[in-house]
Write a protein that holds these residues in place. Structure first.
Motif, PDB file in Angstrom:
ATOM      1  N   GLN A  85       0.808  -1.215   0.000  1.00  0.00           N
ATOM      2  CA  GLN A  85       0.000   0.000   0.000  1.00  0.00           C
ATOM      3  C   GLN A  85       0.848   1.274   0.000  1.00  0.00           C
ATOM      4  OE1 GLN A  85      -2.796  -2.015  -0.702  1.00  0.00           O
ATOM      5  NE2 GLN A  85      -3.682  -0.122  -0.008  1.00  0.00           N
ATOM      6  N   GLY A  86       2.144   1.146   0.177  1.00  0.00           N
ATOM      7  CA  GLY A  86       3.011   2.321   0.262  1.00  0.00           C
ATOM      8  C   GLY A  86       2.834   3.061   1.579  1.00  0.00           C
ATOM      9  N   GLY A  87       2.438   2.329   2.623  1.00  0.00           N
ATOM     10  CA  GLY A  87       2.177   2.941   3.912  1.00  0.00           C
ATOM     11  C   GLY A  87       3.381   3.025   4.825  1.00  0.00           C
ATOM     12  N   HIS A  88       4.540   2.674   4.310  1.00  0.00           N
ATOM     13  CA  HIS A  88       5.753   2.745   5.126  1.00  0.00           C
ATOM     14  C   HIS A  88       6.176   4.202   5.304  1.00  0.00           C
ATOM     15  CE1 HIS A  88       6.826   2.572   0.902  1.00  0.00           C
ATOM     16  NE2 HIS A  88       7.888   3.275   1.209  1.00  0.00           N
ATOM     17  N   ILE A  89       7.036   4.441   6.253  1.00  0.00           N
ATOM     18  CA  ILE A  89       7.531   5.789   6.515  1.00  0.00           C
ATOM     19  C   ILE A  89       8.520   6.169   5.417  1.00  0.00           C
ATOM     20  CG2 ILE A  89       8.891   7.204   8.093  1.00  0.00           C
ATOM     21  CD1 ILE A  89       7.772   5.468  10.351  1.00  0.00           C
ATOM     22  N   ALA A  90       8.311   7.324   4.842  1.00  0.00           N
ATOM     23  CA  ALA A  90       9.216   7.811   3.795  1.00  0.00           C
ATOM     24  C   ALA A  90       9.622   9.242   4.129  1.00  0.00           C
ATOM     25  CB  ALA A  90       8.531   7.763   2.430  1.00  0.00           C
ATOM     26  N   GLY A 174       5.891   6.775  -9.391  1.00  0.00           N
ATOM     27  CA  GLY A 174       6.439   7.937  -8.691  1.00  0.00           C
ATOM     28  C   GLY A 174       6.031   7.911  -7.239  1.00  0.00           C
ATOM     29  N   ASP A 175       6.786   7.189  -6.422  1.00  0.00           N
ATOM     30  CA  ASP A 175       6.438   7.040  -5.010  1.00  0.00           C
ATOM     31  C   ASP A 175       6.318   8.372  -4.295  1.00  0.00           C
ATOM     32  OD1 ASP A 175       8.169   3.939  -4.225  1.00  0.00           O
ATOM     33  OD2 ASP A 175       6.149   4.328  -4.954  1.00  0.00           O
ATOM     34  N   CYS A 176       7.150   9.336  -4.635  1.00  0.00           N
ATOM     35  CA  CYS A 176       7.143  10.607  -3.920  1.00  0.00           C
ATOM     36  C   CYS A 176       5.808  11.318  -4.107  1.00  0.00           C
ATOM     37  CB  CYS A 176       8.268  11.513  -4.404  1.00  0.00           C
ATOM     38  SG  CYS A 176       9.886  10.849  -3.990  1.00  0.00           S
ATOM     39  N   ALA A 177       5.353  11.385  -5.342  1.00  0.00           N
ATOM     40  CA  ALA A 177       4.083  12.063  -5.609  1.00  0.00           C
ATOM     41  C   ALA A 177       2.923  11.287  -4.983  1.00  0.00           C
ATOM     42  CB  ALA A 177       3.871  12.204  -7.110  1.00  0.00           C
ATOM     43  N   LYS A 182      -1.029  11.342  -0.077  1.00  0.00           N
ATOM     44  CA  LYS A 182      -1.645  10.651   1.057  1.00  0.00           C
ATOM     45  C   LYS A 182      -1.119  11.145   2.395  1.00  0.00           C
ATOM     46  CE  LYS A 182      -0.821   6.397   0.328  1.00  0.00           C
ATOM     47  NZ  LYS A 182      -0.789   4.946   0.247  1.00  0.00           N
ATOM     48  N   SER A 183      -0.085  11.969   2.415  1.00  0.00           N
ATOM     49  CA  SER A 183       0.534  12.341   3.682  1.00  0.00           C
ATOM     50  C   SER A 183      -0.234  13.495   4.331  1.00  0.00           C
ATOM     51  CB  SER A 183       1.986  12.751   3.454  1.00  0.00           C
ATOM     52  OG  SER A 183       2.043  13.912   2.667  1.00  0.00           O
ATOM     53  N   GLY A 184       0.092  13.727   5.555  1.00  0.00           N
ATOM     54  CA  GLY A 184      -0.530  14.835   6.291  1.00  0.00           C
ATOM     55  C   GLY A 184      -1.724  14.375   7.091  1.00  0.00           C
ATOM     56  N   LEU A 185      -2.372  15.334   7.706  1.00  0.00           N
ATOM     57  CA  LEU A 185      -3.515  15.009   8.566  1.00  0.00           C
ATOM     58  C   LEU A 185      -4.813  14.998   7.816  1.00  0.00           C
ATOM     59  CD1 LEU A 185      -2.514  17.046  11.704  1.00  0.00           C
ATOM     60  CD2 LEU A 185      -2.316  14.605  11.351  1.00  0.00           C
TER      61      LEU A 185
END
Length: 185
Positions: A85-90, A174-177, A182-185
């Motif tokens: 899911q790409g839910g790891h810490i990046a 593009g994992d960063c995008a 999905k990041s943030g509150l």
């Protein structure tokens, strides 16, 4: 769109995803069971001290052991799903500043490194499992059981993580995008 993506996937990949989803469901079930168990244990101790007037209190003697093993299993069962899911810490503050092409190359490189690390961990976890199985090592806690039963989940987990990372190398995104959205509150 998700259904169309599912139909286009090869059969092996579908089975792997079903297996990963099953592991994640099992991890969630274990989390719920541990929560209920520890709440019952705490309520029992408190209630016995309040209403029965005994100094030692009621406790479920095996609750802590079950919780410890459950946390171990939850971690290993849930890890492939979180990775998929790409839910790891990046931490991508520097990577965000790179060009999209460089970000893609860096993503492929880190996924290749992940494949190598997961493969090594798979190999060594198989060796540890086999040694435990061959020597019939037992765990002596509240329960007595073969250690290899608890260790069985780690080789499967590392194998699944290797497959997920191989997929990413084969089809980089593009994992960063993706993570930024999905990041943030």
């Amino acid at each position: 769109s998700r259904l169309n993506k599912w139909k286009q996937m090869p059969t092996f990949s579908k089975w792997i995803d079903l297996f990963i989803d099953g592991f994640a469901l099992l991890a969630g079930t274990i989390l719920c069971a541990i929560t209920i168990l520890l709440c019952c244990d705490a309520i029992g101790r408190t209630a016995s001290k309040l209403f029965i007037s005994v100094s030692w209190g009621y406790s479920i003697p095996w609750a802590i052991d079950v919780a410890e093993y459950g946390l171990y299993l939850m971690t290993f069962l849930g890890a492939p799903w979180v990775l998929r899911q790409g839910g790891h810490i990046a931490i991508d503050l520097l990577v965000e500043q790179l060009s999209p092409a460089t970000q893609m190359r860096l993503t492929v490189f880190t996924n290749i490194m992940g494949v190598l690390v997961s493969t090594v961990l798979f190999f060594y976890s198989c060796r540890v499992w086999w040694t435990s199985f061959r020597e019939n090592v037992l765990i002596y806690e509240t329960f007595v059981f073969p250690e290899w039963t608890l260790l069985s989940v780690s080789p499967i987990t590392f194998f699944l993580m290797t497959i997920i990372l191989c997929r990413r190398v084969h089809r980089p995104t593009g994992d960063c995008a993706h993570n930024k959205a999905k990041s943030g509150l």
